[in-house]
Design a protein around this motif. Structure first.
Motif, mmCIF file in Angstrom:
data_model
loop_
_atom_site.group_PDB
_atom_site.id
_atom_site.type_symbol
_atom_site.label_atom_id
_atom_site.label_comp_id
_atom_site.label_asym_id
_atom_site.label_seq_id
_atom_site.Cartn_x
_atom_site.Cartn_y
_atom_site.Cartn_z
ATOM 1 N N GLY A 63 12.906 3.124 -23.062
ATOM 2 C CA GLY A 63 13.439 2.593 -21.801
ATOM 3 C C GLY A 63 13.863 3.690 -20.841
ATOM 4 O O GLY A 63 14.714 3.446 -19.971
ATOM 5 N N TYR A 64 13.282 4.879 -21.003
ATOM 6 C CA TYR A 64 13.800 6.031 -20.247
ATOM 7 C C TYR A 64 12.695 6.849 -19.575
ATOM 8 O O TYR A 64 12.938 7.970 -19.121
ATOM 9 C CB TYR A 64 14.586 6.952 -21.196
ATOM 10 C CG TYR A 64 15.379 6.198 -22.251
ATOM 11 C CD1 TYR A 64 16.574 5.562 -21.918
ATOM 12 C CD2 TYR A 64 14.926 6.098 -23.562
ATOM 13 C CE1 TYR A 64 17.286 4.848 -22.875
ATOM 14 C CE2 TYR A 64 15.631 5.388 -24.522
ATOM 15 C CZ TYR A 64 16.814 4.766 -24.174
ATOM 16 O OH TYR A 64 17.510 4.057 -25.120
ATOM 17 N N ALA A 92 4.075 8.594 -17.310
ATOM 18 C CA ALA A 92 3.904 9.726 -18.232
ATOM 19 C C ALA A 92 2.668 10.536 -17.852
ATOM 20 O O ALA A 92 2.748 11.763 -17.660
ATOM 21 C CB ALA A 92 3.791 9.210 -19.666
ATOM 22 N N ALA A 146 -1.319 9.698 -23.137
ATOM 23 C CA ALA A 146 -0.201 9.134 -22.366
ATOM 24 C C ALA A 146 -0.463 7.658 -22.125
ATOM 25 O O ALA A 146 -0.259 7.149 -21.019
ATOM 26 C CB ALA A 146 -0.042 9.902 -21.048
ATOM 27 N N ALA A 147 -0.914 6.965 -23.155
ATOM 28 C CA ALA A 147 -1.371 5.581 -22.993
ATOM 29 C C ALA A 147 -0.268 4.545 -23.207
ATOM 30 O O ALA A 147 -0.554 3.371 -23.470
ATOM 31 C CB ALA A 147 -2.548 5.321 -23.929
ATOM 32 N N GLY A 195 8.108 -6.233 -19.633
ATOM 33 C CA GLY A 195 7.338 -5.007 -19.858
ATOM 34 C C GLY A 195 7.594 -4.513 -21.267
ATOM 35 O O GLY A 195 8.521 -4.970 -21.945
ATOM 36 N N PRO A 206 -2.721 2.342 -11.464
ATOM 37 C CA PRO A 206 -2.120 3.116 -12.562
ATOM 38 C C PRO A 206 -0.696 2.672 -12.948
ATOM 39 O O PRO A 206 -0.270 2.933 -14.052
ATOM 40 C CB PRO A 206 -2.106 4.553 -12.021
ATOM 41 C CG PRO A 206 -3.119 4.573 -10.925
ATOM 42 C CD PRO A 206 -3.163 3.198 -10.361
ATOM 43 N N GLN A 223 8.417 6.881 -24.778
ATOM 44 C CA GLN A 223 9.426 7.046 -23.719
ATOM 45 C C GLN A 223 10.455 5.933 -23.727
ATOM 46 O O GLN A 223 11.472 6.014 -23.034
ATOM 47 C CB GLN A 223 8.748 7.098 -22.334
ATOM 48 C CG GLN A 223 7.964 8.358 -22.074
ATOM 49 C CD GLN A 223 6.560 8.294 -22.664
ATOM 50 O OE1 GLN A 223 6.208 7.401 -23.430
ATOM 51 N NE2 GLN A 223 5.731 9.246 -22.323
ATOM 52 N N ILE A 256 -4.836 4.929 -29.342
ATOM 53 C CA ILE A 256 -5.603 6.109 -28.909
ATOM 54 C C ILE A 256 -5.605 7.146 -30.044
ATOM 55 O O ILE A 256 -6.627 7.767 -30.326
ATOM 56 C CB ILE A 256 -5.001 6.703 -27.604
ATOM 57 C CG1 ILE A 256 -5.137 5.684 -26.456
ATOM 58 C CG2 ILE A 256 -5.652 8.029 -27.246
ATOM 59 C CD1 ILE A 256 -6.555 5.370 -26.031
ATOM 60 N N TYR A 268 22.293 -6.366 -18.983
ATOM 61 C CA TYR A 268 22.709 -5.544 -17.836
ATOM 62 C C TYR A 268 22.380 -6.283 -16.556
ATOM 63 O O TYR A 268 21.591 -7.232 -16.545
ATOM 64 C CB TYR A 268 22.105 -4.135 -17.856
ATOM 65 C CG TYR A 268 20.599 -4.024 -17.830
ATOM 66 C CD1 TYR A 268 19.862 -4.194 -16.656
ATOM 67 C CD2 TYR A 268 19.907 -3.708 -18.989
ATOM 68 C CE1 TYR A 268 18.488 -4.050 -16.649
ATOM 69 C CE2 TYR A 268 18.521 -3.556 -18.988
ATOM 70 C CZ TYR A 268 17.826 -3.739 -17.803
ATOM 71 O OH TYR A 268 16.453 -3.598 -17.805
ATOM 72 N N ALA A 317 13.470 -1.277 -14.515
ATOM 73 C CA ALA A 317 14.657 -1.693 -13.765
ATOM 74 C C ALA A 317 15.113 -0.574 -12.828
ATOM 75 O O ALA A 317 16.101 -0.727 -12.124
ATOM 76 C CB ALA A 317 15.778 -2.067 -14.723
ATOM 77 N N GLY A 319 -2.443 6.471 -16.774
ATOM 78 C CA GLY A 319 -1.973 6.920 -15.458
ATOM 79 C C GLY A 319 -0.642 6.328 -15.067
ATOM 80 O O GLY A 319 -0.316 6.245 -13.888
ATOM 81 N N LEU A 348 -7.684 9.508 -16.929
ATOM 82 C CA LEU A 348 -8.473 8.288 -17.130
ATOM 83 C C LEU A 348 -7.536 7.099 -17.309
ATOM 84 O O LEU A 348 -6.665 7.118 -18.196
ATOM 85 C CB LEU A 348 -9.369 8.433 -18.373
ATOM 86 C CG LEU A 348 -10.197 9.722 -18.431
ATOM 87 C CD1 LEU A 348 -11.000 9.807 -19.733
ATOM 88 C CD2 LEU A 348 -11.126 9.811 -17.236
#
Ligand code: FAD
Length: 377
Positions: free
Chosen positions: A332-333, A14, A198-199, A303, A37, A330, A206, A249, A46, A11, A31
Motif C-alpha cells: 500500500g506504499y 513502479a 515491475a508487473a 485495487g 499504464p 510495494q 512474470i 481510514y 488513496a 508501466g 512493455l
C-alpha cells in the motif's frame, strides 16, 4: 527483434519510476499490457504520503523521497506533487497501547509526531464520535499526492530521455539466450541482458515465465468509497484519519469524503472490482467511528495491494536467474515510495551502489533484496 540495454515489464508507478531513472544509464523499453499504464493499482490508490505509515523499510523509503516530492527535477511537472493535509491516527480506549507503541516506533524517524488528547483529536476531526475515540497521534508531515502528475512526470521524463513505451503489449513469454532475455509480446520480441519485473500483482507470474523461484507475492483487494459529507463540518480541513490498527481510514476529497474499510482480501491477479461486503464493512466501520451518515456513495473502486511475507518491497536481482531484476511487493506504499524505489532499482539494476541517503536512514540493499526471502525459508 527490438534490442535494448534494459526491458521493464509493467508501466504502473513502479515501472515508470524505474524507467525514469534507468534511462540515464542505457537504452530502455517499457512493455505494458494495457492501453493506459495507470489502469491497475496505480490508478486506484488513496493518494497519500504518510511518513509514519508501514514498516521500517517503508518509512525510510518514504522519508528518503521527500526532497524529490518537494523539488522534482526541472520540467518534471508544473504542479505541486504534494499538498498539506496531515495525518491523524485514532484509537479507542482498548487501542491506546497500540497508539503508544506506534508513537514510540515512529518518533525516532519523525521527531514531530505528537500524541493528542481525546479533545484535541476531536477538535481536528469533529465528526469522530465522542463515545468512540480515546486519543490520537498527529503526524503533521503527511500529505496528499498528485498521483497523476507523479506518474506522468516519470513517463514523460522517461520518453524525453529516449525511453520507449509499448502499450497494449502483454509479455507472454520470457527466456534467456546468449546472455539476453527475450520477451515475447504482441508487437514482437524485445531483447536485453537485464529485465525489470515491475508487473505489480502479476510479478510472480512474470517470475514463473522467467523460470525464477516465486517470491510468495499475495495481491490483496482494498476497496474505496467516496460519499457526500452529511455533517455540518467542513471536511476539507480534516487530515487523513486512520484507525491505529488500520481498520478504516477516511480523507477529504474535494468537498466529499473518501473512505475505506482498509480490507486486505487475498486474490489472484485480475482487474479487481469492489465487493458488496467491502462496501457494507466500510459503511459500518466509518459510521461506528464517526457521526457521518453515508446515504449516497458517489464513487467506488477496488485495487490490489501486493505483499510478500515481511511486507517490505522486493528490489534486486534474482539470486538464481541472471539479469532478472525484481521490483515488486510495494503493498500500500508504492506511490509514496516511488521516487526512492525508482532510484534504488535503477542504481542496482545498472550495477551501481545503493543510495547513501537511504543508508543514512538505516536501509540497506539487503533489506530489499529477494535473497532475504530465501533466507527465511
Ligand atoms: C485502494 C488502494 C489505496 C492505496 N493507497 C495508497 C496510498 O495512499 N499511498 C501509496 O503510496 N500507495 C497506495 N496504494 C498502493 C499503490 O497504489 C501501489 O503500491 C502501486 O500503485 C503499485 O504500483 P505498480 O506499478 O507496482 O503496480 P500497477 O500499477 O498495478 O502496475 C503494474 C503494471 O504491470 C502491467 N502488467 C502486468 N502483467 C504484464 C505483462 N505480462 N506484460 C506487460 N505488462 C504487464 C499491468 O498492466 C500494470 O499496468 C494503494 C493501493 C490501493 C489498491
Amino acid at each position: 527483434m527490438h534490442k535494448f540495454d534494459y526491458l521493464i515489464i509493467g508501466g504502473g508507478m513502479a515501472g515508470a519510476s524505474a524507467g525514469y531513472f534507468l534511462a540515464d544509464h542505457g537504452s530502455v523499453a517499457l512493455l505494458e499490457m494495457e492501453s493506459q499504464p495507470g489502469y491497475h493499482t496505480t490508478g486506484r490508490s488513496a493518494a497519500f504520503y504518510a511518513q509514519s505509515y508501514g514498516n521500517a523499510a517503508i518509512r525510510a523509503l518514504t522519508v528518503g523521497c521527500k526532497s524529490f516530492f518537494d523539488a522534482p527535477p526541472p520540467g518534471f511537472t508544473d504542479q505541486p506533487l504534494l499538498s498539506d493535509c496531515g495525518a491523524l491516527f485514532v484509537a479507542r480506549d482498548d487501542q491506546m497501547d497500540s497508539l503508544h507503541a506506534h508513537f514510540e516506533e515512529t518518533r525516532a524517524l519523525i521527531p514531530d509526531v505528537q500524541l493528542l488528547t481525546k479533545q484535541e483529536t476531536r477538535d481536528w476531526v469533529p465528526a469522530l464520535r465522542e463515545d468512540y475515540v480515546a486519543g490520537g497521534l498527529k503526524e503533521p508531515r503527511s500529505m496528499s499526492i498528485d498521483v497523476h502528475a507523479l506518474h506522468h512526470g516519470f513517463l514523460r521524463g522517461f520518453r524525453e530521455k529516449g525511453g520507449v513505451i509499448a502499450t497494449d503489449n502483454q509479455v507472454i513469454g520470457l527466456g534467456r539466450t546468449n546472455g539476453d532475455w527475450l520477451a515475447e509480446s504482441r508487437s514482437g520480441t524485445y531483447a536485453a541482458p537485464v529485465v525489470i519485473n515491475a508487473a505489480g500483482a502479476w510479478c510472480d507470474q512474470i517470475g514463473q515465465l522467467a523460470g525464477a523461484q516465486p517470491i510468495g507475492l499475495v495481491p490483496k483487494r482494498r476497496t474505496v468509497i467516496v460519499f457526500d459529507n452529511s455533517s455540518p463540518h467542513d471536511s476539507d480541513s480534516w487530515p487523513l484519519t486512520v484507525d491505529v490498527d488500520e481498520q478504516f481510514y477516511l480523507k477529504p476529497d474535494s468537498g466529499r469524503i473518501l473512505g475505506s474499510p482498509a480490507n486486505e482480501d487475498p486474490m489472484a491477479p485480475c482487474d479487481v472490482q469492489p465487493e458488496d461486503i467491502d462496501i457494507a464493512t466500510a459503511m459500518d466501520r466509518l459510521q461506528k467511528a464517526t457521526t457521518l451518515e453515508i446515504t449516497s456513495i458517489v464513487n467506488k473502486w477496488a485495487g490490489l495491494r501486493s505483499f510478500v511475507a515481511d511486507k517490505s518491497p522486493v528490489v534486486g536481482f534474482d539470486p538464481d536467474a541472471p539479469g532478472f531484476f525484481w521490483l515488486a511487493g510495494q503493498g500500500g506504499y508504492g506511490i509514496q515510495t516511488a521516487p526512492s524505489m525508482g532510484l534504488v532499482s535503477a542504481l542496482l539494476a545498472s550495477g551501481r551502489d545503493f543510495p547513501s541517503h537511504l543508508v543514512d536512514l538505516g536501509l540497506t540493499a539487503a533489506d530489499l533484496s529477494p535473497q532475504r526471502l530465501r533466507e527465511v525459508d
